[in-house]
Scaffold this active site. Structure first.
Site, PDB file in Angstrom:
ATOM      1  N   SER A 117       0.813  -1.212   0.000  1.00  0.00           N
ATOM      2  CA  SER A 117       0.000   0.000   0.000  1.00  0.00           C
ATOM      3  C   SER A 117       0.851   1.269   0.000  1.00  0.00           C
ATOM      4  CB  SER A 117      -0.952  -0.037   1.194  1.00  0.00           C
ATOM      5  OG  SER A 117      -1.919   0.985   1.114  1.00  0.00           O
ATOM      6  N   ASP A 214      -9.293  -3.492  -6.755  1.00  0.00           N
ATOM      7  CA  ASP A 214      -8.715  -2.415  -5.956  1.00  0.00           C
ATOM      8  C   ASP A 214      -9.140  -1.062  -6.529  1.00  0.00           C
ATOM      9  OD1 ASP A 214      -7.177  -0.670  -4.478  1.00  0.00           O
ATOM     10  OD2 ASP A 214      -5.286  -1.732  -4.795  1.00  0.00           O
ATOM     11  N   HIS A 244      -8.293  -3.577  -2.149  1.00  0.00           N
ATOM     12  CA  HIS A 244      -7.076  -3.018  -1.551  1.00  0.00           C
ATOM     13  C   HIS A 244      -6.822  -3.607  -0.166  1.00  0.00           C
ATOM     14  CE1 HIS A 244      -3.904   0.033  -1.622  1.00  0.00           C
ATOM     15  NE2 HIS A 244      -4.140   0.197  -0.334  1.00  0.00           N
TER      16      HIS A 244
END
Length: 306
Positions: A117, A214, A244
């Site tokens: 991330s 995502d 995500h």
């Protein structure tokens, strides 16, 4: 660095400026006879502590890796500072401090980095300047401005800094907006082009995992990043069925652990791809590791409050 119980990580403290510290956890290979060439450093995403990656550390150590995790400064977790003072540059400083500590204090020069991330954007920033063996990213942010817009439901970076609300909720935490945004602009963290400029001369093996559902990271932007890297040692894979949030359910989480471990083993052997087989940790071992880490975290927090 010595371990007596492989189900409990070794707790380290790195002293930094102004009496602050970075907390580091070290997990040893389960079988010393099968240990790999590289030590793995795991950089957690925004609002994720190092104990959130207990399962990944268990997978990697079961498959022969020496694993290092840490909590960034000014973040959630056990290191100094509060998350409303977090910035990308503080995250960068924390990661560089841990890598330098491994190399200078412990003589560990062969390091592979796994970043997820928001920490992936930090990894992209340093990878050309740090001597890494390889890089793996998972749902890695490449266009920070776009990710923030998707997460916050509005493009706050178009506003004057003094007009941005200070109490923006980002993934359940109060983002210190003015600190974070000022750093983004002053140090060029915000655009896809800035990420491409940092990675175009990347020369270490690199595997990027995207999630096909995502909404925070666009796959075509990751592909654009990869296409601009002057290297034939890169690959991109999709984590099918995932958003995500890689921990949204056990099926997605297990696929994440398996995929990252397969990539790490391949890259450790100078292959850019995924190996076909890994050793699966037993469910009991994963549970024990998670419980032990929670106890260790609570013990450390209790001492800091005493």
């Amino acid at each position: 660095m010595k371990s007596e119980n492989n189900s409990v990580p070794i707790d380290h403290v790195i002293k930094v400026d102004n009496e602050r510290h970075i907390r580091v956890w070290e997990t040893f290979p389960k079988n010393q006879c099968d240990k790999r060439n590289n030590t793995i450093v795991i950089a957690s995403g925004f609002a994720r502590r190092m104990d959130h990656f207990a399962g990944l550390a268990e997978y990697l150590s079961t498959n022969g890796f020496h694993v290092i995790r840490y909590d960034s400064l000014n973040h959630v977790g056990l290191s100094s500072g509060e998350i409303d003072q977090f910035s990308m540059s503080v995250g960068k400083k924390s990661l560089l401090t841990v890598i330098d500590w491994l190399k200078s204090e412990h003589g560990i020069d062969q390091v592979g980095l796994i970043a997820s991330s928001l920490s992936a954007r930090i990894a992209y920033d340093i990878v050309a300047d740090v001597n890494l063996s390889f890089l793996i990213t998972a749902v890695g942010v490449v266009n920070l401005r776009n990710t923030l817009e998707q997460a916050l439901k509005y493009d706050y970076l178009q506003m004057e800094i003094d007009e941005i609300p200070e109490d923006l909720d980002f993934d359940g935490y109060n983002l210190g907006s003015k600190v974070f945004v000022t750093d983004c602009f002053e140090n060029n963290w915000d655009t896809l082009d800035s990420t491409i400029n940092k990675t175009k001369n990347l020369n270490v093996p690199f595997i990027a995992f995207v999630a096909n559902d995502d909404s925070w990271v666009q796959q075509h932007e990751v592909e654009e990043l990869m296409s601009n890297i002057n290297s034939d040692k890169t690959k991109i894979y999709s984590l099918i069925g995932s958003s995500h949030d890689l921990g949204e359910n056990l099926i997605v989480l297990r696929n994440f652990y398996q995929s990252i471990t397969k990539a790490a083993i391949a890259l450790d052997s100078n292959l850019v791809g995924l190996v076909s087989e890994i050793i699966e940790p037993q469910f009991e071992a994963l549970t024990i590791a998670t419980v032990n880490e929670r106890r260790l975290k609570n013990k450390i927090q209790s001492k800091s409050l005493a």
